[in-house]
Design a protein around this motif. Sequence first.
Motif, PDB file in Angstrom:
ATOM      1  N   GLU A  34      -2.877  -5.843   4.920  1.00  0.00           N
ATOM      2  CA  GLU A  34      -2.832  -4.460   4.440  1.00  0.00           C
ATOM      3  C   GLU A  34      -1.799  -3.607   5.174  1.00  0.00           C
ATOM      4  O   GLU A  34      -1.172  -2.723   4.574  1.00  0.00           O
ATOM      5  CB  GLU A  34      -4.206  -3.808   4.587  1.00  0.00           C
ATOM      6  CG  GLU A  34      -4.669  -3.723   6.025  1.00  0.00           C
ATOM      7  CD  GLU A  34      -5.898  -2.849   6.210  1.00  0.00           C
ATOM      8  OE1 GLU A  34      -6.162  -2.039   5.306  1.00  0.00           O
ATOM      9  OE2 GLU A  34      -6.570  -2.973   7.238  1.00  0.00           O
ATOM     10  N   ASP A  46       0.857  -1.182   0.000  1.00  0.00           N
ATOM     11  CA  ASP A  46       0.000   0.000   0.000  1.00  0.00           C
ATOM     12  C   ASP A  46       0.896   1.235   0.000  1.00  0.00           C
ATOM     13  O   ASP A  46       1.902   1.281   0.715  1.00  0.00           O
ATOM     14  CB  ASP A  46      -0.890  -0.011   1.241  1.00  0.00           C
ATOM     15  CG  ASP A  46      -1.891   1.122   1.263  1.00  0.00           C
ATOM     16  OD1 ASP A  46      -2.237   1.619   0.181  1.00  0.00           O
ATOM     17  OD2 ASP A  46      -2.329   1.495   2.362  1.00  0.00           O
ATOM     18  N   ASP A  68      -7.212  -0.340   0.491  1.00  0.00           N
ATOM     19  CA  ASP A  68      -6.001  -1.040   0.921  1.00  0.00           C
ATOM     20  C   ASP A  68      -6.057  -2.512   0.530  1.00  0.00           C
ATOM     21  O   ASP A  68      -5.042  -3.117   0.168  1.00  0.00           O
ATOM     22  CB  ASP A  68      -5.842  -0.921   2.440  1.00  0.00           C
ATOM     23  CG  ASP A  68      -5.698   0.519   2.899  1.00  0.00           C
ATOM     24  OD1 ASP A  68      -5.518   1.399   2.040  1.00  0.00           O
ATOM     25  OD2 ASP A  68      -5.766   0.760   4.113  1.00  0.00           O
ATOM     26  N   THR A  69      -7.235  -3.090   0.627  1.00  0.00           N
ATOM     27  CA  THR A  69      -7.401  -4.517   0.385  1.00  0.00           C
ATOM     28  C   THR A  69      -7.357  -4.870  -1.097  1.00  0.00           C
ATOM     29  O   THR A  69      -6.917  -5.956  -1.462  1.00  0.00           O
ATOM     30  CB  THR A  69      -8.731  -4.988   0.981  1.00  0.00           C
ATOM     31  OG1 THR A  69      -9.703  -3.969   0.777  1.00  0.00           O
ATOM     32  CG2 THR A  69      -8.604  -5.251   2.457  1.00  0.00           C
TER      33      THR A  69
END
Length: 479
Positions: A210, A41, A184-185
């Motif tokens: 994440e 991320d 994020d996922t």
Amino acid sequence: MENRPAGPVRILTPVGMLGAGWDEATMERGLALGVDVITVDGGSTDSGPYYLGSGTAKTAAQAVARDLRSLLRAAARADVPLIIGSCGTSGTDSGVDWVAGMAAAIMAEEGLDLRVARIYSEQSPAELKEHLDAGRIHPLPPMGEIRAETLESCTHIVGMMGHEPIVEALQAGAQVVLAGRATDTAVAAAYPLMKGMPAGPSWHAAKIVECGGQCTTDPRAGGVHTTIDADGFTIEPLDPRNACTPYTVAAHMLYETVNPFEMREPAGTLDVREATYTAVDDRTVRVEGSRFHTAERHTIKLEGARVTGHETMSFSAVRDPLILRDIEGWADLLRTHLRRRVSQTLGLTDDDYAFDLRLYGHNAVLDDLEPETAPPREVGVMLLVNAPEQATATAVAKIANPLMLHMPTPEMHYLPSLAFASSPAEVERGPAYEFVLNHVVDSITPTGMFRIEHGDTRHGDIRHGDTRHGDHHDTNDHG
């Protein structure tokens, strides 16, 4: 016979956010465990609206470049895709180009030849107004219905993509995907979903990884390695001295979610009510029973920020026991005197400016929820002034200066001397921003609001104060 996915997918997540850094030994161990995709991320809204509003990265360029070099080397060595989401902190187009420019320079230095795709997530107010007029934009609590003027007031608006644009880029041959704002996922779920892994385990595993080591007993010790298969997923830390436990893995569903058993994505909702968490050994956890419910309506969340004025800050410190005995009363007196003096000297009304006085060491963090009632030992007094022009904000702060330095309580027969943290005491912070969008758009197609470009990367810069509207189409902050 049941049609099952071909095989497991192994995800390497070396850190929770690009630029945070890691021990290179953990990357080596991750590669040794076997990997099919590397995901990281690149940003968040956690640090407030400034980074989106100004199109500025939170992370230092040197830190991002260091991590990016390690990631590109690892992806080339393992011959696996590298996916980075929310580039440049907030996922603006300039943030994607900023990371892409670094990637191009690093690959030239390292002699790497990797196909790069850039996914742009900025939204133009004009196109969003078309969605608004068509009734396709809906508020999320606690926001109300949006007006066209609000869209036009934003310096930057991004749409939070799900996994679909990332999958499209990978299927087109990208070896490195640099995405704008994404959940994020989605960054970690895209590849296993593309490879036919079931949605429940894919989304649940993506949620757990994440933030890298956040789901371990020592979050500072680096990232994690995850294997997703047809029945669930297995997760372990990259550092052999670290551990995942059923408790630490399950607890991560409490992080940045309204409901610890559900999490909404653009395509649907992760449901972990029936999930089981089993210790495989003293540092590895197996998770099964996760489900994913596809939504009737695919939606894209919007994030937008606009300038609210200009800020000037002053910070002084109080250690006088007589003031600290009734610090609230002293602060109220300061507010009263400041308003009166601003009116006398600048001719301003309360509508012309705003200020906030925060008492650090007393109740600045919890405010009315602060349980401690004893007099504090020392208090930092932070004044934040906001006004349409920087000069006005600074003028108000200068008028507050003698009050923050010498103002006594009514019972004191002398002028105390307090302590400013800096000289000059007034620190001009420039434009201040606020989030004004917490809305979702009904998707016409899952990828329609995003633009994918392949080939030569752009050598872009993130500029302080870049306020251009995007021409292109958090946290798990998706509603």
